[in-house]
Design a protein around this motif. Structure first.
Motif, short mmCIF file in Angstrom:
data_model
loop_
_atom_site.label_atom_id
_atom_site.label_comp_id
_atom_site.label_asym_id
_atom_site.label_seq_id
_atom_site.Cartn_x
_atom_site.Cartn_y
_atom_site.Cartn_z
N ILE A 71 29.52 -8.67 53.62
CA ILE A 71 28.19 -8.11 53.90
C ILE A 71 27.17 -8.72 52.94
O ILE A 71 27.34 -8.65 51.71
N PRO A 72 26.11 -9.33 53.48
CA PRO A 72 25.15 -10.06 52.63
C PRO A 72 24.08 -9.16 52.01
O PRO A 72 22.87 -9.42 52.11
N VAL A 73 24.52 -8.09 51.38
CA VAL A 73 23.61 -7.16 50.72
C VAL A 73 23.87 -7.24 49.22
O VAL A 73 25.01 -7.18 48.76
N TYR A 74 22.79 -7.39 48.48
CA TYR A 74 22.89 -7.58 47.03
C TYR A 74 22.13 -6.47 46.31
O TYR A 74 21.14 -5.93 46.82
N THR A 75 22.61 -6.14 45.12
CA THR A 75 21.98 -5.11 44.31
C THR A 75 21.73 -5.67 42.91
O THR A 75 22.60 -6.31 42.32
N CYS A 76 20.55 -5.46 42.43
CA CYS A 76 20.18 -5.89 41.07
C CYS A 76 20.69 -4.85 40.08
O CYS A 76 20.38 -3.66 40.21
N THR A 77 21.49 -5.29 39.11
CA THR A 77 22.02 -4.35 38.12
C THR A 77 20.95 -3.93 37.13
O THR A 77 21.13 -2.96 36.39
N GLY A 78 19.82 -4.68 37.16
CA GLY A 78 18.73 -4.34 36.24
C GLY A 78 17.83 -3.24 36.77
O GLY A 78 17.65 -2.20 36.13
N CYS A 79 17.28 -3.45 37.98
CA CYS A 79 16.32 -2.47 38.53
C CYS A 79 16.85 -1.70 39.72
O CYS A 79 16.13 -0.89 40.32
N ALA A 80 18.12 -1.97 40.12
CA ALA A 80 18.79 -1.27 41.24
C ALA A 80 18.18 -1.60 42.60
O ALA A 80 18.45 -0.93 43.60
N HIS A 81 17.37 -2.66 42.67
CA HIS A 81 16.81 -3.07 43.96
C HIS A 81 17.94 -3.57 44.88
O HIS A 81 18.83 -4.31 44.43
N GLU A 82 17.87 -3.19 46.16
CA GLU A 82 18.88 -3.62 47.14
C GLU A 82 18.19 -4.39 48.26
O GLU A 82 17.14 -3.99 48.75
N TRP A 83 18.78 -5.51 48.67
CA TRP A 83 18.20 -6.30 49.76
C TRP A 83 19.28 -7.14 50.43
O TRP A 83 20.37 -7.36 49.88
N ALA A 84 18.97 -7.59 51.66
CA ALA A 84 19.87 -8.49 52.40
C ALA A 84 19.31 -9.90 52.28
O ALA A 84 18.10 -10.11 52.37
N ALA A 85 20.20 -10.85 52.07
CA ALA A 85 19.77 -12.24 51.87
C ALA A 85 20.56 -13.19 52.73
O ALA A 85 21.77 -13.01 52.94
N ARG A 86 19.89 -14.22 53.23
CA ARG A 86 20.53 -15.23 54.09
C ARG A 86 21.36 -16.23 53.30
O ARG A 86 22.20 -16.92 53.85
N ALA A 87 21.07 -16.34 52.02
CA ALA A 87 21.85 -17.21 51.12
C ALA A 87 22.03 -16.46 49.81
O ALA A 87 21.25 -15.55 49.48
N THR A 88 23.05 -16.85 49.04
CA THR A 88 23.30 -16.17 47.77
C THR A 88 22.11 -16.33 46.84
O THR A 88 21.74 -17.46 46.48
N PRO A 89 21.47 -15.22 46.46
CA PRO A 89 20.27 -15.32 45.63
C PRO A 89 20.60 -15.63 44.18
O PRO A 89 21.67 -15.27 43.67
N ALA A 90 19.69 -16.32 43.50
CA ALA A 90 19.86 -16.64 42.08
C ALA A 90 19.32 -15.53 41.20
O ALA A 90 19.77 -15.35 40.06
N ALA A 91 18.36 -14.79 41.74
CA ALA A 91 17.75 -13.74 40.92
C ALA A 91 17.18 -12.65 41.82
O ALA A 91 17.00 -12.84 43.03
N CYS A 92 16.92 -11.51 41.22
CA CYS A 92 16.33 -10.37 41.94
C CYS A 92 14.90 -10.71 42.33
O CYS A 92 14.10 -11.11 41.48
#
Length: 893
Positions: free
Chosen positions: A409-430
């Protein structure tokens, strides 16, 4: 040509040649009218079974037919990564090594799965080639390949961004064996003989209420009992509490319209973490949710003293404790439907879990309209009702699976600010706070989440391409009824949503292959049939043709090994007919027979006789029939039309009729007969090719027809003659009726011979009394042919006259008689027939006695009575026939 047909040699030779020559390949840039089919992708773990054989043969018949019609055809093949099934196979192999997937870790485990796929994943693809599937293998796709993975990610992100994908705690179907959630469609319900336990729940201060459950182990997680607000019996209890047995916990009594006051005691226990309806009740009444079970089906700490026990062991112990403590009122036998995992058959557990879902209602509307408006049609049409019922009541689709093999599942969570989003490619940063510390969701997508995109992802979507533009929408989809919900409906929704158009126009739903007792084939029953064994014993053509001949549109197919002899025997019949024709063609000068095979020797209307015209008419009739049957997906009727034409009209009648001219001295007539045969046989091979591709390709070349087209696959589909041609050759209903009537008379004459036990090899005397002078003249003109086909050395033909005192049969053209003088010993035959007659009368008397016995008729099963009545009818007819024979022989003696 070899005397005996060798299918193993022929089938391997031609399939390799077809592939090497690129005859399966399609090119969108060539234009024309497209015809596209995408194969229902078999699981990468799969091996060919009879269901695959049926499904693939149906598709190949349609594909080869359309290719011969000149369409720009693509049949796109591929396999499905089959998340749960494939992971189970690899984990099983690991267990033999004393390892688990967690010992390896995610990345190493996925490497092992890819290695397994590389080694074993192509098995079913190779087997489809053995069957003769004319797929464009250069386009083979896999649901985990890079292009399809991109499509999956794109679709997920679009739905996520539109708010159509969400995550929430809901009751899901949970497989304790596979350790994952299942969609509603993946939980297969089986009727099960269980129990209904009635349990006392004490009321503080005195009294009790009784509830019933089929899963007493879940009561440990009860957080309420519920009654209907209109049920006067329990008005005083609403808002009070009862004591939960064994756990000694006070739980409230709530009022909810969900409760059916007419069912049982009108009181139900509420277990929000383990029942979907109870979960909804809990949300309405703000009840706590207590999960008492681990994901592996063992009880957790919330189960108190039962923690650590397997759920079914816990059930037994809970029942024993309830009985010991006086809480068990009674136990009723109870049959109910229990969900089972579609992959491992483990009993599914409704369980509260955090999962990802797709909102389906917004997607369902356009898909419902697509079928309702006729953009998509189902064959048989009755399946549309099933489709609408499911779509009208569609529920959100649980798409997350707690396994490792699949599209993560292409959903990522930022461990810093808890932001959640879906991305088409692996993101480098929040994207919100620019932190680089990110985590990706651990779950993978349901296998069907890639399969529902199959009709357009396989042609390159989300990128524009010539293939996608030219071949989408596809034309036909052939599939089984059990995946209408899993796959068909979802593909329609995906096509409407992401392509703005339906994914296909026609859905052909075929039946299930069963054994001759009507049972589904399974390893446990020991009734499975391996298509490769059938191909080895009979041939791929035999398997294909036999399946089509016994498969009524949309009905289940009942098979046994003997039924595949149909196709083998038909192939042998055709081979022998071709050898006979070629033997006579090769007697001509080389240039003549080559010209004949190439169709360069045209038919001379002046030389055509009625039997020739009849043959040409029947050929045209068969072309019309087969084409119409295929247009309407009546593949069985198409195969039957070809079978009857080739076996009966061509081989049994026309070839026999032609022998007199083929062995005669008239070279002109011989050439004309061979020209008719060539015209008809070449067209018959074309009609048969979609059903029996290997044999027809071999004969196409053996008979010298390849001058018309290099391969029969690309030869033009036969068309009926023009009205002008029919008129020029004298093809009309009058000629057809005459030849049919003549054949009726020949058949009657042969039957008379058989009835009186006269050897088929013996020449006999016949008398034909025609209905009129015109009929007598036509029959006289055909006299030599009639003598040959009746095996008669003396054939008298006359018009009119009274009935003769000898065996005879009335036909459309008159009466054919068989004088018995010198053929049989009348007295001996009369005695023999008398013995048979007495025996038949004895049997008939016994059957009539049974049927006249009121006690027998009252007690015997209906099927037995029906058998006795059928036997009575058969014996009555036998007696009548023997009485007639006895009278004839007695008069002659």
């Amino acid at each position: 040509m070899e005397k005996h047909y060798d299918p193993q040699l022929v089938e391997n030779k031609w399939y390799q040649w077809w592939e090497e020559q690129g005859h399966f390949h399609a090119d969108a840039t060539q234009g024309g009218e497209s015809y596209s089919v995408v194969i229902p992708p078999p699981n990468v773990t799969g091996i060919l079974h009879m269901g695959h054989a049926l499904n693939s043969t149906i598709q190949d018949v349609l594909v080869r037919w359309r290719r011969m019609q000149g369409r720009n055809v693509v049949w796109l093949p591929g396999t499905d990564h089959a998340g749960i099934a494939t992971q189970n196979v690899v984990e099983k192999a690991l267990r033999k090594e004393g390892l688990s997937r967690r010992d390896l870790g995610r990345e190493k485990f996925l490497e092992r799965v890819w290695d397994w796929r590389g080694e074993y994943g192509g098995t079913i693809v190779r087997q489809l080639r053995k069957l003769g599937a004319s797929c464009d293998w250069s386009r083979e796709r896999f649901t985990m390949d890079a292009g399809l993975s991109e499509s999956v990610t794109e679709v997920f992100c679009r739905l996520y961004e539109e708010g159509l994908i969400y995550r929430g705690n809901y009751i899901v179907n949970w497989c304790p064996r596979c350790h994952t959630a299942l969609s509603d469609e993946e939980s297969e319900h089986q009727e099960t003989n269980g129990n209904l336990w009635h349990i006392r729940y004490p009321i503080p201060g005195g009294g009790e209420i009784v509830v019933a459950t089929t899963r007493p182990e879940t009561m440990l997680g009860d957080t309420a009992v519920a009654v209907n607000p209109a049920d006067e019996r329990y008005q005083a209890l609403i808002g009070k509490t009862v004591t939960l047995p064994l756990m000694n916990r006070a739980i409230p009594v709530v009022a909810d319209d969900y409760v059916d006051r007419a069912f049982g005691t009108g009181v139900v226990k509420i277990t929000p973490a383990h029942d979907p309806n109870d979960f909804q009740v809990a949300k309405r009444h703000d009840l706590p949710v207590i999960n008492v079970m681990h994901g592996d089906g063992t009880m957790n700490e919330a189960a108190g003293a039962y923690a650590g026990m397997d759920r079914f062991a816990c059930r037994k112990q809970v029942v024993a404790d309830l009985e010991a403590q006086g809480y068990l009122v009674k136990v009723d036998a109870h049959q109910h439907a229990v969900g089972h995992c579609y992959r491992c058959d483990t009993v599914v557990e409704p369980r509260l879990s955090l999962q990802w879902f797709v909102r389906m209602k917004p997607l369902a509307g356009p898909a419902i309209e697509a079928v309702r408006s006729g953009q998509i049609s189902f064959t048989p049409q009755r399946w549309e009702k099933t489709y609408f019922e499911w779509m009208d009541n569609i529920r959100d689709w649980c798409i997350s699976r707690q396994i490792w093999w699949g599209h993560r599942i292409p959903v990522y969570t930022c461990t810093g600010c808890a932001h959640e989003w879906a991305a088409r490619a692996t993101p480098a940063a929040c994207p919100k706070c620019a932190a680089a510390s990110l985590t990706q969701d651990e779950d993978v997508l349901d296998t069907w989440f890639s399969s529902w995109l199959w009709p357009f992802s396989t042609f390159g979507w989300p990128h524009a391409s010539e293939d996608l533009k030219f071949y989408y929408p596809t034309n036909d989809l052939a599939t089984a009824p059990e995946i209408i919900f899993f796959w068909v409906a979802r593909m329609i929704m995906a096509g409407c949503k992401f392509m703005g158009d339906v994914p296909f126009h026609n859905v052909y739903i075929h039946g299930t292959v069963r054994d001759d007792k009507g049972r589904k084939m399974s390893k446990s029953l020991g009734n499975s049939m391996d298509p490769l064994d059938i191909i080895e014993k009979y041939s791929a053509d035999s398997l294909r043709f036999s399946l089509m001949l016994i498969t009524s549109t949309g009905m289940d197919v009942y098979v046994n090994m003997e039924k595949f002899e149909i196709g083998r025997n038909f192939g042998t019949k055709i081979w022998n007919a071709a050898r006979f024709m070629k033997m006579h063609m090769e007697k001509l000068p080389d240039a003549d027979w080559r010209a004949l095979a190439a169709g360069e020797l045209t038919l001379d209307a002046a030389l055509l006789r009625d039997d020739d015209r009849h043959m040409l008419s029947k050929c045209e009739e068969t072309i019309r029939a087969v084409t119409e049957h295929l247009e309407k997906y009546r593949l069985q009727d198409g195969s039957l039309a070809i079978y009857d034409f080739v076996w009966s009209n061509f081989c049994d009648w026309y070839l026999e009729y032609a022998k007199q001219d083929l062995y005669g001295a008239d070279d002109v007539r011989r050439r004309q007969i061979l020209a008719v045969m060539t015209d008809v046989f070449s067209k018959a091979l074309k009609l048969l090719h979609p059903y029996m591709p290997f044999l027809t390709e071999e004969l196409w070349h053996q008979m010298g027809y390849a001058t018309e087209a290099e391969t029969i696959m690309k030869a033009p589909w036969p068309k009926p003659y023009s009205d002008a041609q029919n008129a020029a050759w004298g093809l009309n209903a009058e000629v057809t009726a005459y030849v049919e009537a003549k054949r009726e008379m020949i058949t009657a004459g042969r039957a008379l011979r058989a009835e009186y036990n006269i050897s088929p090899a013996q020449f006999v005397h016949y008398i034909v009394q025609a209905v009129d002078g015109a009929g007598a003249a036509k029959l006289t003109a055909d006299g030599e042919t009639l003598k040959q086909q009746l095996r008669s050395d003396n054939l008298e033909i006359a018009a009119g006259g009274g009935e003769r005192a000898m065996p005879g049969t009335l036909c459309k053209l008159g009466t054919i008689y068989l004088p018995l003088e010198g053929l049989v010993d009348a007295k001996a035959e009369a005695a023999r027939v008398k013995g048979e007659l007495d025996k038949a009368l004895g049997f008939l008397k016994g059957v009539e006695a049974k049927l006249g016995n009121e006690g027998f008729v009252a007690k015997a099963p209906p099927v037995v009575i029906e058998q006795q009545r059928a036997k009575q009818k058969e014996l009555t007819e036998t007696v009548a026939r023997l009485e007639k024979l006895h009278a004839t022989f007695s008069a002659a003696g």
